[in-house]
Structures are given as C-alpha cells and as structure tokens.
Scaffold this motif. Structure first.
Motif, PDB file in Angstrom:
ATOM      1  N   MET A   9      34.502  30.586  56.898  1.00 57.46           N
ATOM      2  CA  MET A   9      35.405  30.877  55.787  1.00 57.46           C
ATOM      3  C   MET A   9      36.811  30.454  56.168  1.00 57.46           C
ATOM      4  O   MET A   9      37.339  30.865  57.200  1.00 57.46           O
ATOM      5  CB  MET A   9      35.377  32.376  55.455  1.00 57.46           C
ATOM      6  N   ASP A  42      38.821  35.280  47.900  1.00 55.73           N
ATOM      7  CA  ASP A  42      37.813  36.332  47.742  1.00 55.73           C
ATOM      8  C   ASP A  42      38.463  37.708  47.687  1.00 55.73           C
ATOM      9  O   ASP A  42      38.037  38.574  46.911  1.00 55.73           O
ATOM     10  CB  ASP A  42      36.814  36.276  48.901  1.00 55.73           C
ATOM     11  N   GLU A  53      39.832  30.526  51.423  1.00 58.21           N
ATOM     12  CA  GLU A  53      38.657  31.162  50.826  1.00 58.21           C
ATOM     13  C   GLU A  53      38.726  32.683  50.986  1.00 58.21           C
ATOM     14  O   GLU A  53      38.372  33.430  50.066  1.00 58.21           O
ATOM     15  CB  GLU A  53      37.383  30.615  51.465  1.00 58.21           C
TER      16      GLU A  53
END
Length: 216
Positions: free
Chosen positions: A184, A192, A188
């Motif tokens: 990740m 999220d 990202e």
C-alpha cells in the motif's frame, strides 16, 4: 527492578534499543534474546535489565513504542467542527493503517499470536493492553468530543470506535499476517482512511432527526 517509565517516553537511546528489538523480530521472528538485543543495539545486557527489568519488560516497552506512533492528532475540543473532526479521523486512520501494515508490526503481531496460542508468554496480553486497547483510549476522546459538539451521535463509545477501526482496517491486517504481499502506498493509505472517515460519519453523523444508527 526496571526504572519507572518516563512520562515523556523513552529517551533517544532507549528508542534505538526498541527499534533494534523490532528489527530483530522482522529478521529472526521469535528467536529474541536479551543478548541478541544488546549486540544489535551496542549496549550491555546490564543496561537492558536496568532500563526494562526483564524480557517481558523489554517487550512491553517495545509494544508501547510501536503503538505510540499512532496519534489522534491535535484538535480544539471547544471549537470542533465537522471539517476538523473529519480530518482528525482521517489522519488517525492513515496513521494507524501505516503502522499496522509495517513489517515491524506484522512481525510483532505474528509472534504475539503464536505466544497466545501456545501459552509461551504473555506477549499476546501485552500487545492487547499496550497496543489495541491503548490506541482505543487515544481515539475515544475524539469521538466523545464529536458527540459533545453535536457532530456525532452514538450510545457506546467502544462500539463506535470498533466500527471506525473496522472501516479503516477492513481485511488488510489479517491478509498481511497470513503472508499476502499487499503493498500500500502512502497515497492509497490516505485515500482509504479518508473514505473510512466519510463512511463513519455517514453512519454516526448527527442529524436533526437523531442518530443515523444506534449502538445495539
């Protein structure tokens, strides 16, 4: 006996020792000894015993050090508005997701799970008390400040906290613990966490007609 913990946290030299512990966990898993830590950190075993007492004391300090990297951020409780609350939740979520997806946290949690299953040590309890539960106590005041400001509506703070953590973490941690090569990026992780904050506010945001959901 170990020295009483410094309320300001570990010194820079002690932080280096704790980072050495985490590095050894990543490289060698459960094969962690005070002698190995002393060699890696370039200090004596006597110093380790003076600072941390014993192996469990060293592991407790290591877990606390890793968990301290998750912070709730700064906010003004008296002037908390929707944007500040959203930012606080998103920042906390991104911070937590970065920590739990790191190689050091994965190694630490794998060892703790193994110890909890075998009864080999109390590392599982140490991780729960100084990791997950301590982090919960760090975020709950933010949630309660949001409720006091009329921005959130919930009956039980623990339930609200668990909902938020579930929205942020999803299945990421379990996948990583089971060996998924999930990578990740920071972008990202931030995306999220921001999405989780929006979802949480959609569930618990206060409305004129009352809360959107109520704790069972």
């Amino acid at each position: 006996m170990p020295a009483p913990p410094d309320p300001k946290g570990p010194t820079a030299r002690q932080q280096a020792v704790l980072d050495a512990v985490l590095g050894l966990m990543v490289e060698e898993g459960d094969h962690l000894t005070m002698a190995a830590v002393a060699r890696r950190a370039s200090c004596s075993k006597e110093t380790l015993y003076k600072w941390f007492g014993d192996r469990d004391g060293l592991l407790t300090a290591t877990v606390q050090w890793q968990a301290s990297k998750v912070r709730a951020g700064n906010y003004d409780r008296q002037r908390l508005d929707a944007a500040a609350l959203r930012d606080s939740l998103a920042n906390f979520g991104a911070n937590w997701l970065q920590v739990i997806s790191s190689s050091t946290s994965i190694a630490l949690n794998r060892i703790a799970i193994g110890h909890a299953a075998s009864g080999k040590s109390n590392l599982g309890g140490i991780v729960l008390a100084n990791g997950r539960f301590a982090i919960g106590e760090r975020l709950k005041p933010v949630l309660e400040a949001g409720r006091d400001a009329g921005l959130l509506s919930f009956d039980d703070t623990e339930t609200a906290f668990r909902t938020f953590i579930g929205l942020v973490g999803r299945d990421v941690q379990i996948r990583l613990l089971l060996g998924d090569e999930l990578k990740m990026t920071n972008a990202e992780i931030e995306r999220d966490a921001a999405r989780a904050a929006e979802q949480f506010l959609a569930l618990y945001g206060a409305t004129k007609s009352g809360p959107r959901i109520r704790s069972l």
